[in-house]
Write a protein that holds these residues in place. Structure first.
Motif, PDB file in Angstrom:
ATOM      1  N   MET A 333      13.285 -28.701  24.491  1.00 15.90           N
ATOM      2  CA  MET A 333      13.585 -27.363  23.991  1.00 15.90           C
ATOM      3  C   MET A 333      15.074 -27.069  24.144  1.00 15.90           C
ATOM      4  N   PRO A 334      15.684 -26.442  23.139  1.00 17.02           N
ATOM      5  CA  PRO A 334      17.103 -26.087  23.252  1.00 17.02           C
ATOM      6  C   PRO A 334      17.300 -24.909  24.198  1.00 17.02           C
ATOM      7  N   GLU A 335      18.506 -24.814  24.749  1.00 18.43           N
ATOM      8  CA  GLU A 335      18.808 -23.763  25.708  1.00 18.43           C
ATOM      9  C   GLU A 335      18.682 -22.380  25.080  1.00 18.43           C
ATOM     10  N   TRP A 336      19.107 -22.253  23.830  1.00 19.03           N
ATOM     11  CA  TRP A 336      19.101 -20.935  23.189  1.00 19.03           C
ATOM     12  C   TRP A 336      17.694 -20.371  22.981  1.00 19.03           C
ATOM     13  N   SER A 337      16.676 -21.244  22.974  1.00 16.97           N
ATOM     14  CA  SER A 337      15.321 -20.795  22.660  1.00 16.97           C
ATOM     15  C   SER A 337      14.767 -19.833  23.705  1.00 16.97           C
ATOM     16  N   LYS A 338      15.344 -19.876  24.917  1.00 18.05           N
ATOM     17  CA  LYS A 338      14.836 -18.993  25.972  1.00 18.05           C
ATOM     18  C   LYS A 338      15.047 -17.527  25.640  1.00 18.05           C
ATOM     19  N   ASN A 339      16.046 -17.232  24.810  1.00 15.60           N
ATOM     20  CA  ASN A 339      16.348 -15.854  24.441  1.00 15.60           C
ATOM     21  C   ASN A 339      15.974 -15.533  22.995  1.00 15.60           C
ATOM     22  N   SER A 340      15.229 -16.420  22.347  1.00 13.69           N
ATOM     23  CA  SER A 340      14.864 -16.221  20.946  1.00 13.69           C
ATOM     24  C   SER A 340      13.535 -15.492  20.845  1.00 13.69           C
ATOM     25  N   LEU A 682      13.362 -20.496  11.829  1.00 18.95           N
ATOM     26  CA  LEU A 682      12.240 -19.605  12.103  1.00 18.95           C
ATOM     27  C   LEU A 682      12.373 -18.938  13.467  1.00 18.95           C
ATOM     28  N   ALA A 683      12.850 -19.687  14.438  1.00 20.21           N
ATOM     29  CA  ALA A 683      12.928 -19.157  15.796  1.00 20.21           C
ATOM     30  C   ALA A 683      13.972 -18.056  15.931  1.00 20.21           C
ATOM     31  N   ARG A 684      14.964 -18.063  15.063  1.00 15.20           N
ATOM     32  CA  ARG A 684      16.062 -17.100  15.184  1.00 15.20           C
ATOM     33  C   ARG A 684      15.883 -15.861  14.300  1.00 15.20           C
ATOM     34  N   ILE A 685      14.793 -15.791  13.521  1.00 12.92           N
ATOM     35  CA  ILE A 685      14.581 -14.640  12.632  1.00 12.92           C
ATOM     36  C   ILE A 685      14.148 -13.423  13.445  1.00 12.92           C
ATOM     37  N   ASN A 686      14.868 -12.334  13.263  1.00 14.83           N
ATOM     38  CA  ASN A 686      14.513 -11.084  13.947  1.00 14.83           C
ATOM     39  C   ASN A 686      13.770 -10.112  13.029  1.00 14.83           C
TER      40      ASN A 686
END
Length: 862
Positions: A333-340, A682-686
């Motif tokens: 898992m990428p680091e940024w995914s924790k806040n996505s 998809l993970a970054r869509i708000n």
């Protein structure tokens, strides 16, 4: 009225002469017998027609087929004067250094299938559109009058100006596609096509972003790999030790014309074959495959069960996962995914049930897909332990509600077993392989301009419900201007190279919508269903009647020259001629003079209408020298290419998708540079309402229940059968539907399991009524054991033929399909619940029952 050509006159003259001779002999003979005398019977020497000219009496011209049936292979036209007498195909002699019979793995023969070989009948068919025509009756009535080109084009130009002025830049819907008009110069499609360029330059165009055949697959491949060029060339199949054909029947829809040849080589090398399909296909029978029948629309669930077995038995290729994959497990898992908002889940933990408490075990999958848990485990074990193995996830199961989840789940299996980027493995998906240089006409800042882009099969919903339509319902593509989110007020449609009225979902909704429009124009070679519902029919010449170059479709590495074999029949013109002339007319009507026409077709003057050949030659020569020879390091000059008719590219190594990423460490074309099982986008869509998807899509592959299936207890009470709509062998979608030769070999029919048929008292040949809330049709029955119980199948593509009550007597399953949107763009062609029963209602298949395939439409008494 269709103009008789020289060959027809030759045959008719012969028949008339033989008939006269027969009558003379008969009259004498019968008179003698009547008088009581005896007649000496001589040996019969009469024949029905004069012999066809032999090959040495004919001119031979290399050309190709033109459609998306699985290749675009060589046709060789044998002609006398300006008439094509017969068609043959590649025999090895036409390429450079070729000779009769040459056929190697490196330069295989490009042999046409039965559809291509029947093309002569399409050129000279009864439905051939030879003159401009305008509607004089109601839409769909088939009542037209012949008009001049000037009258037709002036009418269209005036209506375009009127519609744009009244309704704005979104009012004309571009429904072009690569059906009957596709080459590097004369091209019809949504992105690179001539119609899109014309309407975009006119600044009145709503385009369609979704491809009916494989939109869910396209979206999945771009999310996962960053490209739709995720396929190997088919010669790599010869190196596979296991070939899993998931929803793929290459006996009917091969992907790359020599597919079966390489599959045979794989069989000889010991490859094992598996077919997952509700039908026992001809491919399964040919290759003695292990057939696993599966409930339609449940493929992602079975794949999840396979993934569970692989994970719990530690059979995954962890080294491959760690190096090349994002989101397969917690460690990737990428680091940024924790806040996505959507990126906290990984695929392995989903499969093991960490998030919802439901492990996706083979037993769990069995309850959904109907495949025994033991078979799911067996297949998963085979796939994980066999190297190299090819899981070919074909498009059919993706033509379902949430079809993209099937393709994403397949990509996860391909990645977790390390079968990507290796010889004999497989990453497809969409499966496009070797890249051809595909555009010879102008392609610049004017190309592919649109002012709204909708999901293709939502146009009727938009028209029928305007203005009360949401962005999500329309599937609107985002823009960065004041038109973002604006629902188009569609007032006209241009059909070019497509029969989408016949081929999109929920035809009854389309019928309601098209009758509300101000302008419908159809540019085609034959009078199709889309043409019957149009206001203006413009006759477009076939690819035998204009100059172009053919590209391989989907797979293959070659170019085929398409000279003008014969002069255009009747008054037909090329698409390029029509849009060029329309551009000049619109320019003059709007006060800008010739600027529009000159910008649209910069190598031509307005005289292109009468003299297209020198201009076409210049476009094609420039394309060959500047793009093919320069970019692809092809050494054959244009004149030599025209002389041989074909150029087969010799690859330095087998074409394997993502080989350089795996072997050389090049990044994948995704945001992360890796195979994205967890999708960055998809993970970054708000805000999902600002996307073309409209609705939430999970950032990892998941099983999602479709809007209807055999697992819906209440819906199956009313509609107990799941209908699937496979591609037929004798048509390319709706193209060749009117071919008498092909229709004699295959019927439009409904395939029914023998057990189901027995319960309903149905036998092969019985007329069957098939219906649901969306429509009703009649089609003959074919009863067999080669179909999963509870499943029925009707091939797509039959031209609709409606009776006075709106029942389709031709058997087009899109009378029953739904235009319900799937977020990633999948078309629900195989998500259909129906009921069936024997009927006395009329079935009218076409040629076999009405003598001439489509002419009954113009004088029918309903």
């Amino acid at each position: 009225m269709i103009k008789k050509h020289a060959l027809t006159k030759l045959i008719n003259n012969s028949l008339n002469q033989e008939r006269r001779n027969f009558l003379k002999v008969s009259a004498t003979g019968f008179a003698t017998l009547a008088a009581g005398g005896l007649v000496k019977i001589n040996k019969a020497t009469a024949q029905a027609y004069q012999p066809y000219p032999t090959d040495n009496q004919l001119e031979t011209v290399v050309t190709s087929c033109a459609h998306n049936c699985g290749s675009r292979h060589m046709l060789v036209a044998h002609k006398q004067n300006d008439v094509i007498v017969r068609l043959s195909s590649d025999d090895g002699r036409y390429q450079r250094d070729g000779c009769y019979g040459k056929d190697t793995d490196e330069e295989p023969q490009l042999r046409a299938c039965l559809r291509g070989r029947a093309y002569r009948e399409r050129i000279y068919c009864a439905e051939r559109l030879l003159y401009p025509m305008m509607r004089v009756g109601e839409r769909g009535s088939g009542k037209f009058k012949r008009v001049s080109w000037d009258e037709a084009l002036d009418f269209i130009a005036n209506k375009l100006i009127e519609i744009k002025a009244q309704y704005g830049s979104q009012a004309i819907l571009d429904q072009s596609y690569a059906g009957a008009s596709y080459g590097v110069l004369h091209k019809s499609d949504q992105i690179e096509g001539l119609q899109g360029r014309f309407l975009g330059m006119f600044a009145c165009r709503t385009s369609c972003w979704s491809v009916p055949s494989y939109q869910g697959t396209t979206t999945s491949s771009r999310w996962t790999f960053g490209t739709i060029e995720d396929g190997n060339e088919d010669d790599t199949f010869a190196h596979s030790k296991l070939l899993i054909m998931w929803g793929w029947n290459p006996a009917y829809t091969f992907h790359g014309g020599n597919t079966i040849y390489y599959m045979r080589k794989a069989k000889q090398n010991g490859c094992k074959f598996v077919v997952i399909d509700p039908l026992y296909t001809d491919t399964a029978a040919t290759f003695d495959a292990w057939w696993i029948p599966i409930k339609p629309n449940t493929d992602a669930a079975m794949m999840a069960g396979m993934a569970h077995y692989i994970f719990t038995n530690n059979l995954q290729d962890q080294a491959f996962i760690n190096k090349f994959v994002q989101g397969m497990d917690a460690d990737t898992m990428p680091e940024w995914s924790k806040n996505s908002p959507n990126g906290t889940e990984n695929f392995k933990d989903y499969i093991l049930g960490k998030y919802d408490g439901q492990p996706k075990t083979p037993e769990w999958a069995e309850k959904i897909c109907g495949v025994k848990a033991a078979d799911i485990r067996k297949l998963a074990d085979m796939y994980a332990k066999t190297k190299p193995a090819a899981l070919k996830a074909c498009w059919g199961p993706g033509r379902n509600d949430y079809g993209e989840q099937y393709n994403r789940m397949a990509a996860a299996l391909q990645a977790m077993t390390g079968n990507i980027g290796i010889l004999g493995g497989c990453a497809e998906g969409v499966g496009k392989a070797w890249h051809a240089e595909g555009v010879a006409h102008p392609y610049d800042d004017y190309s592919n301009i649109w002012f709204s882009s909708i999901k293709s099969d939502r146009w009727a919903h938009i028209v029928n419900n305007y203005p009360n339509v949401t962005r999500q319902e329309a599937g609107l593509w985002p823009r960065d201007d004041n038109l973002d989110g604006v629902i188009p007020n569609i007032r006209g449609i241009f059909y070019q190279g497509s029969n989408w009225f016949n081929q999109l979902t929920n035809i009854n909704a389309e019928i309601e919508a098209i009758n509300k429009l101000d302008l419908v124009v159809c540019l085609d070679q034959t009078i199709t269903t889309s043409g019957l519902y149009s206001d203006v029919l413009l006759p477009i010449c076939t690819h035998f009647e204009r100059h172009d170059v053919a590209l391989p479709w989907y797979k293959g590495h070659y170019y085929i020259h398409r000279p003008k074999v014969i002069e255009p029949l009747g008054e037909s013109k090329s698409d390029f001629q029509v849009f060029t002339e329309l551009a000049y007319r619109l320019g003059n009507m709007t006060g800008i003079g010739d600027k529009f026409g000159q910008a649209y077709n910069p190598k031509a003057t307005r005289d292109y209408w009468n003299k297209p050949d020198p201009v076409d030659e210049e476009y094609l020569r420039t394309w060959w020298e500047e793009r093919v020879m320069h970019h692809q390091h092809v050494e054959m000059p244009w004149t030599e290419f025209k002389k041989h008719g074909v150029y087969k590219v010799k690859l330095e190594r087998p074409h394997i998708a993502f080989q350089d990423q795996v072997e050389l460490g090049l990044p994948f074309q995704t945001p992360s540079g890796k195979i994205e099982i967890l999708c960055d986008e998809l993970a970054r869509i708000n805000d999902w309402t600002k996307t073309r998807y409209g609705y939430h899509i999970p950032s990892i592959p998941k099983w999602i229940e479709p809007f209807e299936s055999l697992n819906h207890p209440t819906k199956t009470e009313k509609y107990p059968f799941h209908l699937i709509t496979p591609h037929p062998r004798h048509r390319t979608h709706s193209i060749f539907n009117n071919s008498a030769i092909l229709r004699e070999t295959y019927d439009q029919e409904i395939t029914i399991n023998a057990g189901d048929a027995k319960k309903l008292g149905i036998s092969t040949g019985d007329k069957i009524e098939v219906w649901n809330d969306r429509g009703r049709l009649v089609v003959p029955a074919y009863v067999t054991q080669r179909c999963l119980p509870g499943v029925v199948a009707i091939p797509e593509g039959a031209w609709i033929d409606l009776d006075s009550k709106g029942i389709d007597r031709a058997g087009n399953p899109n009378m029953l399909s739904a235009d319900t949107p799937s977020p990633a763009g999948s078309f629900a062609y195989n998500t259909i619940l129906v009921n069936i029963r024997k009927t006395t209602l009329q079935h009218r298949a076409g040629w076999d029952e009405t003598s001439i395939s489509r002419t009954h439409v113009f004088g029918r008494d309903i």
